[in-house]
Design a protein around this motif. Structure first.
Motif, PDB file in Angstrom:
ATOM      1  N   ARG A   1       0.874  -1.283  -0.197  1.00  6.48           N
ATOM      2  CA  ARG A   1       0.328   0.025  -0.076  1.00  6.48           C
ATOM      3  C   ARG A   1       0.975   1.289  -0.211  1.00  6.48           C
ATOM      4  N   ILE A   2       0.324   2.225  -0.903  1.00 16.42           N
ATOM      5  CA  ILE A   2       1.285   3.428  -0.828  1.00 16.42           C
ATOM      6  C   ILE A   2       0.417   4.591  -0.478  1.00 16.42           C
ATOM      7  N   SER A   3       0.933   5.890  -0.529  1.00 11.52           N
ATOM      8  CA  SER A   3       0.021   7.261  -0.084  1.00 11.52           C
ATOM      9  C   SER A   3       0.609   8.009  -0.943  1.00 11.52           C
ATOM     10  N   LYS A   4       1.438   7.979  -2.210  1.00 14.70           N
ATOM     11  CA  LYS A   4       1.969   8.970  -2.689  1.00 14.70           C
ATOM     12  C   LYS A   4       1.747   8.680  -4.432  1.00 14.70           C
ATOM     13  N   GLU A   5       0.834   9.553  -4.878  1.00 15.20           N
ATOM     14  CA  GLU A   5       0.318   9.379  -6.210  1.00 15.20           C
ATOM     15  C   GLU A   5       1.333   9.221  -7.263  1.00 15.20           C
ATOM     16  N   GLU A   6       2.473  10.148  -7.073  1.00 12.36           N
ATOM     17  CA  GLU A   6       3.815   9.933  -7.830  1.00 12.36           C
ATOM     18  C   GLU A   6       4.378   8.645  -8.103  1.00 12.36           C
ATOM     19  N   TYR A   7       4.116   7.644  -7.291  1.00 11.67           N
ATOM     20  CA  TYR A   7       4.660   6.249  -7.364  1.00 11.67           C
ATOM     21  C   TYR A   7       4.007   5.437  -8.450  1.00 11.67           C
ATOM     22  N   LEU A   8       2.769   6.041  -8.914  1.00 12.00           N
ATOM     23  CA  LEU A   8       1.761   5.361  -9.714  1.00 12.00           C
ATOM     24  C   LEU A   8       2.156   5.686 -11.155  1.00 12.00           C
ATOM     25  N   SER A   9       3.111   6.641 -11.347  1.00 10.88           N
ATOM     26  CA  SER A   9       3.323   6.842 -12.944  1.00 10.88           C
ATOM     27  C   SER A   9       3.927   5.556 -13.593  1.00 10.88           C
ATOM     28  N   TYR A  10       4.078   5.658 -14.851  1.00 14.47           N
ATOM     29  CA  TYR A  10       4.502   4.501 -15.774  1.00 14.47           C
ATOM     30  C   TYR A  10       5.835   4.224 -15.196  1.00 14.47           C
ATOM     31  N   ASP A  11       6.539   5.188 -15.320  1.00 11.65           N
ATOM     32  CA  ASP A  11       8.172   5.070 -14.977  1.00 11.65           C
ATOM     33  C   ASP A  11       8.452   4.569 -13.353  1.00 11.65           C
ATOM     34  N   ASN A  12       7.684   5.094 -12.672  1.00  9.30           N
ATOM     35  CA  ASN A  12       8.087   4.632 -11.056  1.00  9.30           C
ATOM     36  C   ASN A  12       7.653   3.303 -10.945  1.00  9.30           C
ATOM     37  N   ARG A  13       6.442   3.060 -11.574  1.00 15.62           N
ATOM     38  CA  ARG A  13       5.984   1.394 -11.326  1.00 15.62           C
ATOM     39  C   ARG A  13       6.871   0.514 -12.007  1.00 15.62           C
ATOM     40  N   ILE A  14       7.458   0.731 -13.097  1.00 17.66           N
ATOM     41  CA  ILE A  14       8.797   0.014 -13.393  1.00 17.66           C
ATOM     42  C   ILE A  14       9.775  -0.083 -12.640  1.00 17.66           C
ATOM     43  N   LEU A  15      10.203   1.132 -11.853  1.00 22.90           N
ATOM     44  CA  LEU A  15      11.157   0.927 -10.947  1.00 22.90           C
ATOM     45  C   LEU A  15      11.057   0.279  -9.707  1.00 22.90           C
ATOM     46  N   PHE A  16       9.781   0.231  -9.258  1.00 27.51           N
ATOM     47  CA  PHE A  16       9.381  -0.777  -8.200  1.00 27.51           C
ATOM     48  C   PHE A  16       9.045  -2.125  -8.552  1.00 27.51           C
ATOM     49  N   THR A  17       8.792  -2.487  -9.841  1.00 25.98           N
ATOM     50  CA  THR A  17       8.772  -3.741 -10.417  1.00 25.98           C
ATOM     51  C   THR A  17      10.065  -4.256 -10.514  1.00 25.98           C
ATOM     52  N   ASP A  18      11.095  -3.415 -10.939  1.00 29.35           N
ATOM     53  CA  ASP A  18      12.349  -3.949 -10.856  1.00 29.35           C
ATOM     54  C   ASP A  18      12.910  -4.409  -9.617  1.00 29.35           C
ATOM     55  N   MET A  19      12.584  -3.591  -8.517  1.00 30.71           N
ATOM     56  CA  MET A  19      13.061  -3.582  -7.116  1.00 30.71           C
ATOM     57  C   MET A  19      12.392  -4.848  -6.464  1.00 30.71           C
ATOM     58  N   GLY A  20      11.316  -5.486  -7.250  1.00 27.76           N
ATOM     59  CA  GLY A  20      10.776  -6.653  -6.654  1.00 27.76           C
ATOM     60  C   GLY A  20       9.344  -6.524  -6.145  1.00 27.76           C
ATOM     61  N   ILE A  21       8.745  -5.216  -6.039  1.00 25.03           N
ATOM     62  CA  ILE A  21       7.356  -5.011  -5.642  1.00 25.03           C
ATOM     63  C   ILE A  21       6.337  -5.393  -6.929  1.00 25.03           C
ATOM     64  N   ASP A  22       5.410  -6.503  -6.703  1.00 21.07           N
ATOM     65  CA  ASP A  22       4.633  -6.791  -7.811  1.00 21.07           C
ATOM     66  C   ASP A  22       3.542  -6.056  -8.077  1.00 21.07           C
ATOM     67  N   LEU A  23       2.632  -5.255  -6.961  1.00 24.50           N
ATOM     68  CA  LEU A  23       1.736  -4.439  -7.184  1.00 24.50           C
ATOM     69  C   LEU A  23       1.795  -3.393  -5.954  1.00 24.50           C
ATOM     70  N   LEU A  24       1.497  -2.355  -6.501  1.00 23.10           N
ATOM     71  CA  LEU A  24       1.269  -0.961  -5.646  1.00 23.10           C
ATOM     72  C   LEU A  24      -0.289  -0.651  -5.794  1.00 23.10           C
ATOM     73  N   PHE A  25      -0.718  -0.444  -4.609  1.00 19.90           N
ATOM     74  CA  PHE A  25      -2.148   0.237  -4.601  1.00 19.90           C
ATOM     75  C   PHE A  25      -2.348   1.405  -3.648  1.00 19.90           C
ATOM     76  N   TYR A  26      -3.093   2.382  -4.087  1.00 20.87           N
ATOM     77  CA  TYR A  26      -3.322   3.418  -3.312  1.00 20.87           C
ATOM     78  C   TYR A  26      -5.089   3.657  -3.213  1.00 20.87           C
ATOM     79  N   PRO A  27      -5.390   3.191  -2.167  1.00 16.46           N
ATOM     80  CA  PRO A  27      -6.904   3.173  -1.908  1.00 16.46           C
ATOM     81  C   PRO A  27      -7.710   4.631  -2.253  1.00 16.46           C
ATOM     82  N   GLU A  28      -6.925   5.659  -1.802  1.00 18.13           N
ATOM     83  CA  GLU A  28      -7.560   6.842  -1.954  1.00 18.13           C
ATOM     84  C   GLU A  28      -7.840   7.250  -3.636  1.00 18.13           C
ATOM     85  N   LYS A  29      -6.727   6.740  -4.224  1.00 18.46           N
ATOM     86  CA  LYS A  29      -6.696   7.038  -5.636  1.00 18.46           C
ATOM     87  C   LYS A  29      -7.699   6.240  -6.391  1.00 18.46           C
TER      88      LYS A  29
END
Length: 454
Positions: free
Chosen positions: A100-128
């Motif tokens: 779970r995250i609380s920053k919308e910037e992490y959901l941008s395409y480039d940042n999603r790829i960054l987190f995937t490369d780090m090993g996190i399969d899914l980020l979710f931001y309930p408020e978004k």
């Protein structure tokens, strides 16, 4: 499936209870509060571990190396803890991790790829996700909630029957035949929520006031159906948002350029100043208490098409929405995080309720089902779920008419998408390989439905 949940707060507790009900999941819940863990364990068959989810020792005690899924859902204020816990879980051998995250910037395409490369399969931001759901509802103000499939060619809408609805006391079979013959439109009522109970209606089922109908329609049929039921399909143009929360700000951002006027009211002056800097100058920001009816009247609430109550207090959201409804606002939406208040809010006449826990649960629950599931969502006003499956070659249901398939009780197929064509599912519909089917199911039937598509 062995699942570890880090965080026994609202989202984590709900997930633990929901995932443990199937009987096929081995659930471990980690939290640093023994009190919270005990409260969940009293109503769910789970293993609890009191400790820090970012501690390697705690993760090893939970046997994270043999886990299929690790879900880190501590409160939004603990975003860094969630990310660190998920990363450690993956490095220690867990097959799939979610944070779970609380920053919308992490959901941008480039940042999603960054987190995937780090090993996190899914980020979710309930408020978004909640904000996006509100916006979708505002775009179709006649429905309590709606979902689009096949780029909108097939739609599932939730319609609440008001006391003056012309269909009250009509039988579902008579209503369906009359409307189909008169207007040449196609639809299927897949479920009805009445007094908190989800019903799969038969042909002799009669509509009652306050029923919530779950209807699958073709896109071109929806506006006619709404009109017949005494609803209006117009998009909300003047919007008042009560509460300058993250959800409120995101709704305002997404509706900018679509709505003709947007006004936000929040009692915190500093929050209002931040919103004024963050949002377009055309969005009006007012400092004031949304519980003050006189203030709402002074701000012209009677002239708005929709009021969205998204303060951090469920009671305030409910009361403000009820006041807005009594002042003549056509569409009211309230963020209600307390499960025990959801039914109360509906009974008090609020058109749409939003609950972040249910939204988050649906997104994560999909990971526990077969890979044939493309989509899953909980619908407001019911405990049922909407799933989209792909029928792959070799499935036993291929070539069969729906009426000949032993579909689980409490579930049915509402629509079929074949290539670029969408159709309402009926008894004579024959399923083919690569069809996408829309399934409406109560929770106890989901696992049985899932087996049909394997």
């Amino acid at each position: 499936m062995k699942i570890i949940i880090a965080g026994a707060c609202e989202v984590g507790s709900h997930l633990a209870k929901m995932l443990s009900t199937s009987g096929r999941n081995d659930i471990t819940l980690i939290d640093n509060s023994e009190k919270r863990l005990t409260a969940v364990a009293e109503s769910a068959d789970i293993i609890t571990i009191c400790g820090d989810s970012s501690s390697i020792k705690t993760l090893q005690e939970a046997r994270v190396e043999s886990a299929d899924l690790f879900i880190s859902v501590n409160p939004s204020s603990s975003q860094n803890l969630n990310i660190v816990s998920a990363l450690l879980a993956k490095k220690l051998g867990c097959k799939k991790v979610v944070s779970r995250i609380s920053k919308e910037e992490y959901l941008s395409y480039d940042n999603r790829i960054l987190f995937t490369d780090m090993g996190i399969d899914l980020l979710f931001y309930p408020e978004k996700i909640a904000a996006t759901e509100i916006v979708d509802t505002l775009k179709n103000a006649g429905a309590t909630e709606s979902l689009d499939f096949a780029r909108g060619r097939l739609q599932l809408s939730v319609l609440k029957l008001d006391e003056d609805s012309p269909v009250i006391d009509c039988k579902i079979l008579d209503f369906s035949q009359e409307i189909t013959e008169k207007y040449q439109i196609h639809f299927r009522i897949v479920a009805v929520s009445r007094n908190g109970e989800t019903l799969i209606p038969g042909p002799d089922f009669k509509f009652k006031e306050r029923d919530m109908l779950f209807i699958v329609t073709l896109r071109e049929s929806l506006s006619t159906l709404l009109t017949v039921m005494g609803k209006h399909a117009e998009q909300a143009k003047r919007i008042m948002i009560l509460g300058g929360s993250n959800i409120g700000a995101m709704v305002a951002t997404q509706m900018y350029g679509i709505a003709e006027e947007i006004k936000i009211i929040d009692k915190n002056r500093e929050a209002c100043l931040e919103l004024a800097d963050q949002l377009d100058p055309s969005i009006k920001i007012i400092t004031g208490d949304v519980r003050d009816t006189d203030l709402l009247i002074e701000e012209g609430i009677r002239g708005y098409d929709a009021v969205i109550a998204v303060t951090d207090n469920a009671e305030t959201n409910i009361l403000a929405s009820v006041a807005a409804k009594k002042l003549g606002v056509p569409k009211t939406i309230a963020n209600v995080e307390n499960f025990e208040y959801l039914r109360l809010a509906e009974e008090m006449g609020i058109d749409t309720t939003i609950n972040r826990k249910m939204i988050a649960a649906a997104k994560i629950f999909k990971l526990t089902l077969s890979d044939k599931v493309r989509f899953i969502k909980y619908m407001n006003g019911t405990n049922a779920e909407v799933l989209e499956y792909i029928i792959e070659e070799g499935a036993g249901i291929i070539g069969k008419q729906l009426k000949d398939i032993e579909f689980p009780s409490g579930a049915l197929i509402g629509g079929v998408i074949r290539g670029t064509e969408a159709q309402i599912a009926v008894g004579s519909t024959i399923l083919q390989a690569y069809d996408r089917v829309i399934v409406f199911s109560i929770p106890s039937s989901v696992n049985a439905v899932d087996k049909l598509f394997k």
